[in-house]
Design a protein around this motif. Structure first.
Motif, PDB file in Angstrom:
ATOM      1  N   THR A 156     -38.282  32.825  36.157  1.00 34.24           N
ATOM      2  CA  THR A 156     -38.040  31.979  37.319  1.00 34.24           C
ATOM      3  C   THR A 156     -36.788  31.136  37.093  1.00 34.24           C
ATOM      4  OG1 THR A 156     -40.405  31.866  37.745  1.00 34.24           O
ATOM      5  CG2 THR A 156     -39.030  30.207  38.809  1.00 34.24           C
ATOM      6  N   ALA A 157     -35.981  31.009  38.124  1.00 31.55           N
ATOM      7  CA  ALA A 157     -34.729  30.263  37.989  1.00 31.55           C
ATOM      8  C   ALA A 157     -34.989  28.824  37.570  1.00 31.55           C
ATOM      9  CB  ALA A 157     -33.974  30.287  39.314  1.00 31.55           C
ATOM     10  N   VAL A 158     -34.248  28.386  36.570  1.00 31.47           N
ATOM     11  CA  VAL A 158     -34.318  27.006  36.098  1.00 31.47           C
ATOM     12  C   VAL A 158     -33.107  26.269  36.640  1.00 31.47           C
ATOM     13  CG1 VAL A 158     -34.378  25.513  34.088  1.00 31.47           C
ATOM     14  CG2 VAL A 158     -35.551  27.720  34.017  1.00 31.47           C
ATOM     15  N   GLN A 159     -33.312  25.080  37.166  1.00 26.70           N
ATOM     16  CA  GLN A 159     -32.263  24.433  37.941  1.00 26.70           C
ATOM     17  C   GLN A 159     -31.349  23.510  37.138  1.00 26.70           C
ATOM     18  OE1 GLN A 159     -34.786  22.689  40.915  1.00 26.70           O
ATOM     19  NE2 GLN A 159     -34.852  24.541  42.147  1.00 26.70           N
ATOM     20  N   GLY A 160     -31.705  23.214  35.898  1.00 25.50           N
ATOM     21  CA  GLY A 160     -30.854  22.365  35.077  1.00 25.50           C
ATOM     22  C   GLY A 160     -29.773  23.171  34.377  1.00 25.50           C
ATOM     23  N   LEU A 161     -29.149  22.585  33.355  1.00 21.27           N
ATOM     24  CA  LEU A 161     -28.126  23.276  32.565  1.00 21.27           C
ATOM     25  C   LEU A 161     -28.823  24.239  31.608  1.00 21.27           C
ATOM     26  CD1 LEU A 161     -25.176  23.659  31.779  1.00 21.27           C
ATOM     27  CD2 LEU A 161     -25.450  21.779  30.132  1.00 21.27           C
ATOM     28  N   THR A 162     -28.493  25.507  31.697  1.00 18.35           N
ATOM     29  CA  THR A 162     -29.155  26.533  30.901  1.00 18.35           C
ATOM     30  C   THR A 162     -28.140  27.416  30.201  1.00 18.35           C
ATOM     31  OG1 THR A 162     -29.202  28.106  32.741  1.00 18.35           O
ATOM     32  CG2 THR A 162     -31.098  26.597  32.517  1.00 18.35           C
ATOM     33  N   ILE A 163     -28.609  28.158  29.199  1.00 21.16           N
ATOM     34  CA  ILE A 163     -27.748  29.094  28.490  1.00 21.16           C
ATOM     35  C   ILE A 163     -27.231  30.189  29.426  1.00 21.16           C
ATOM     36  CG2 ILE A 163     -27.639  30.779  26.636  1.00 21.16           C
ATOM     37  CD1 ILE A 163     -29.502  29.043  25.036  1.00 21.16           C
ATOM     38  N   PRO A 164     -28.057  30.792  30.290  1.00 25.42           N
ATOM     39  CA  PRO A 164     -27.509  31.790  31.222  1.00 25.42           C
ATOM     40  C   PRO A 164     -26.379  31.255  32.100  1.00 25.42           C
ATOM     41  CG  PRO A 164     -29.888  31.972  31.141  1.00 25.42           C
ATOM     42  CD  PRO A 164     -29.532  30.746  30.357  1.00 25.42           C
ATOM     43  N   LYS A 165     -26.462  30.011  32.535  1.00 22.56           N
ATOM     44  CA  LYS A 165     -25.378  29.448  33.345  1.00 22.56           C
ATOM     45  C   LYS A 165     -24.103  29.305  32.515  1.00 22.56           C
ATOM     46  CE  LYS A 165     -28.373  26.934  36.543  1.00 22.56           C
ATOM     47  NZ  LYS A 165     -28.794  25.614  37.043  1.00 22.56           N
ATOM     48  N   LEU A 166     -24.253  28.944  31.251  1.00 22.76           N
ATOM     49  CA  LEU A 166     -23.081  28.857  30.383  1.00 22.76           C
ATOM     50  C   LEU A 166     -22.480  30.244  30.163  1.00 22.76           C
ATOM     51  CD1 LEU A 166     -24.385  26.301  27.723  1.00 22.76           C
ATOM     52  CD2 LEU A 166     -22.636  25.887  29.462  1.00 22.76           C
ATOM     53  N   ARG A 167     -23.328  31.236  29.984  1.00 21.79           N
ATOM     54  CA  ARG A 167     -22.832  32.600  29.813  1.00 21.79           C
ATOM     55  C   ARG A 167     -22.057  33.053  31.054  1.00 21.79           C
ATOM     56  NH1 ARG A 167     -28.464  34.233  27.586  1.00 21.79           N
ATOM     57  NH2 ARG A 167     -28.197  34.103  25.326  1.00 21.79           N
ATOM     58  N   ARG A 168     -22.594  32.728  32.221  1.00 21.89           N
ATOM     59  CA  ARG A 168     -21.926  33.127  33.452  1.00 21.89           C
ATOM     60  C   ARG A 168     -20.575  32.428  33.598  1.00 21.89           C
ATOM     61  NH1 ARG A 168     -20.297  36.978  36.394  1.00 21.89           N
ATOM     62  NH2 ARG A 168     -19.656  36.304  38.480  1.00 21.89           N
ATOM     63  N   ALA A 169     -20.514  31.155  33.263  1.00 24.24           N
ATOM     64  CA  ALA A 169     -19.239  30.435  33.324  1.00 24.24           C
ATOM     65  C   ALA A 169     -18.220  31.050  32.370  1.00 24.24           C
ATOM     66  CB  ALA A 169     -19.461  28.961  32.990  1.00 24.24           C
ATOM     67  N   LYS A 170     -18.686  31.461  31.203  1.00 25.10           N
ATOM     68  CA  LYS A 170     -17.778  32.078  30.238  1.00 25.10           C
ATOM     69  C   LYS A 170     -17.251  33.407  30.782  1.00 25.10           C
ATOM     70  CE  LYS A 170     -18.955  31.574  26.013  1.00 25.10           C
ATOM     71  NZ  LYS A 170     -19.608  31.705  24.690  1.00 25.10           N
ATOM     72  N   VAL A 171     -18.104  34.180  31.449  1.00 27.98           N
ATOM     73  CA  VAL A 171     -17.673  35.440  32.053  1.00 27.98           C
ATOM     74  C   VAL A 171     -16.627  35.180  33.135  1.00 27.98           C
ATOM     75  CG1 VAL A 171     -18.413  37.368  33.499  1.00 27.98           C
ATOM     76  CG2 VAL A 171     -19.777  36.707  31.516  1.00 27.98           C
ATOM     77  N   ILE A 172     -16.868  34.176  33.973  1.00 26.54           N
ATOM     78  CA  ILE A 172     -15.926  33.849  35.047  1.00 26.54           C
ATOM     79  C   ILE A 172     -14.546  33.531  34.474  1.00 26.54           C
ATOM     80  CG2 ILE A 172     -15.362  32.098  36.784  1.00 26.54           C
ATOM     81  CD1 ILE A 172     -18.364  31.934  37.415  1.00 26.54           C
ATOM     82  N   LEU A 173     -14.509  32.706  33.446  1.00 26.43           N
ATOM     83  CA  LEU A 173     -13.218  32.328  32.865  1.00 26.43           C
ATOM     84  C   LEU A 173     -12.573  33.503  32.145  1.00 26.43           C
ATOM     85  CD1 LEU A 173     -14.050  28.781  31.441  1.00 26.43           C
ATOM     86  CD2 LEU A 173     -12.831  29.341  33.544  1.00 26.43           C
ATOM     87  N   SER A 174     -13.378  34.344  31.509  1.00 23.43           N
ATOM     88  CA  SER A 174     -12.830  35.501  30.786  1.00 23.43           C
ATOM     89  C   SER A 174     -12.286  36.547  31.748  1.00 23.43           C
ATOM     90  CB  SER A 174     -13.907  36.127  29.893  1.00 23.43           C
ATOM     91  OG  SER A 174     -14.327  35.220  28.897  1.00 23.43           O
TER      92      SER A 174
END
Length: 322
Positions: free
Chosen positions: A166-184
């Motif tokens: 279930t989606a977690v709404q705070g700061l999570t590792i998957p969100k950090l991974r996605r941000a890293k993909v966006i920048l890469s």
């Protein structure tokens, strides 16, 4: 008025930032704290991409490629000031040369909070861009650079076919991974500082620390343990910069009408430009219209521009952690 040398000493005290009152962001953007060029605006020019063309003719004409596309953004200075009365006689005013003086500390603290707010707003806020025909337009951060608050992909076990939780709404590792993909995936590369920065609150970090993924691998456990204990700012391929929640509010990094929803900026250092300069010389003077009380005053200008959208990502969170 106080003698010039004492006013100069006060001005240096205002801008001399003790550790506990520093702005945490200006060191992590391309900043110029003594910008001295005239005018209320400045331009940031860049050029588009070019790729070489394969040729198979030893004696043919030189290829006629089109000129490089030009990328121009405009920074506009905003003026701000602060002035406060000083209780007591001339001796109290002269004590403002001391960085520990409470009035000096208060003015300095306000200046630092202003700097943090300007940088946060500049990273994610709308930008002014000039097109090839000379017309101006307002550019917002593209949707492709944003991670939604309910993002729940790139979770642990996804490569093994496990269903996403279930989606977690705070700061999570998957969100950090996605941000890293966006920048890469973007074309921007920071040759000076290749580690992206992320501005967070202590609440965001404490929520992140609860992830079960941190107990899975020793090197991750070590990184997070050092981050949690304040031994480092760097972990998981990011530099975590702690900012007060009030700074996000002042910078407008919250969704109107949703008090728990916030925007966390992620950026490469040289993709964001910050400029600051004194507009008028600092003054300490006795005001006749204010019962001859002594006053301290300064007036500065600042500006922050996101020069390249590809150098920035945004993570949305809901801070309903309690």
């Amino acid at each position: 008025y106080l003698p010039d040398q004492k006013v100069i000493a006060f001005a240096k005290s205002v801008t001399m930032t003790p550790q506990q009152m520093k702005d945490p962001l200006h060191m992590h953007v391309d900043s110029n704290l003594a910008f001295n060029e005239p005018g209320d605006r400045y331009t940031l020019d860049g050029f588009g991409l070019t790729d070489p063309i394969e040729t198979f003719d030893d004696f043919g004409d030189t290829g006629a490629n089109e000129p490089l596309s030009k990328h121009r953004r405009i920074g506009t200075f905003v003026t701000y000031e602060d002035n406060r009365p000083i209780k007591g006689a001339r001796e109290a005013a002269e004590q403002l040369v001391d960085p520990a003086n409470p009035v000096t500390k208060a003015l300095r603290g306000g200046m630092m909070r202003r700097r943090t707010k300007t940088i946060l707003a500049g990273i994610l806020g709308p930008q002014t861009e000039v097109s090839a025909d000379g017309s101006y337009s307002t550019v917002t951060l593209p949707a492709a650079q944003k991670v939604a608050y309910n993002y729940n992909k790139l979770t642990k076990g996804a490569a093994d076919g496990e269903a996403a939780p279930t989606a977690v709404q705070g700061l999570t590792i998957p969100k950090l991974r996605r941000a890293k993909v966006i920048l890469s995936n973007g074309e921007y590369e920071d040759e000076e500082d290749s580690i992206p920065n992320i501005a967070v609150t202590q609440e965001d970090l404490e929520f992140l620390f609860t992830s079960a993924e941190f107990s899975a691998e020793r090197h991750v456990v070590n990184q997070i343990g050092r981050l949690r204990d304040g031994e480092t700012e760097e972990a998981l391929g990011f530099r975590f910069i702690k900012v007060k929640p009030s700074a996000f509010t002042r910078a407008g990094l919250a969704v109107p009408g949703e008090t728990d929803r916030w925007y966390l900026p992620v950026w490469f250092k040289n993709g964001v430009k910050y400029k600051e300069r004194p507009l008028n010389a600092t003054k300490i003077w006795q005001r006749e219209e204010k019962k001859f009380r002594w006053w301290a005053w300064y007036e500065n200008q600042d500006s922050c521009v996101r020069e390249y959208d590809a150098a920035v990502a945004q993570i949305d969170v809901l801070r309903n952690y309690a």
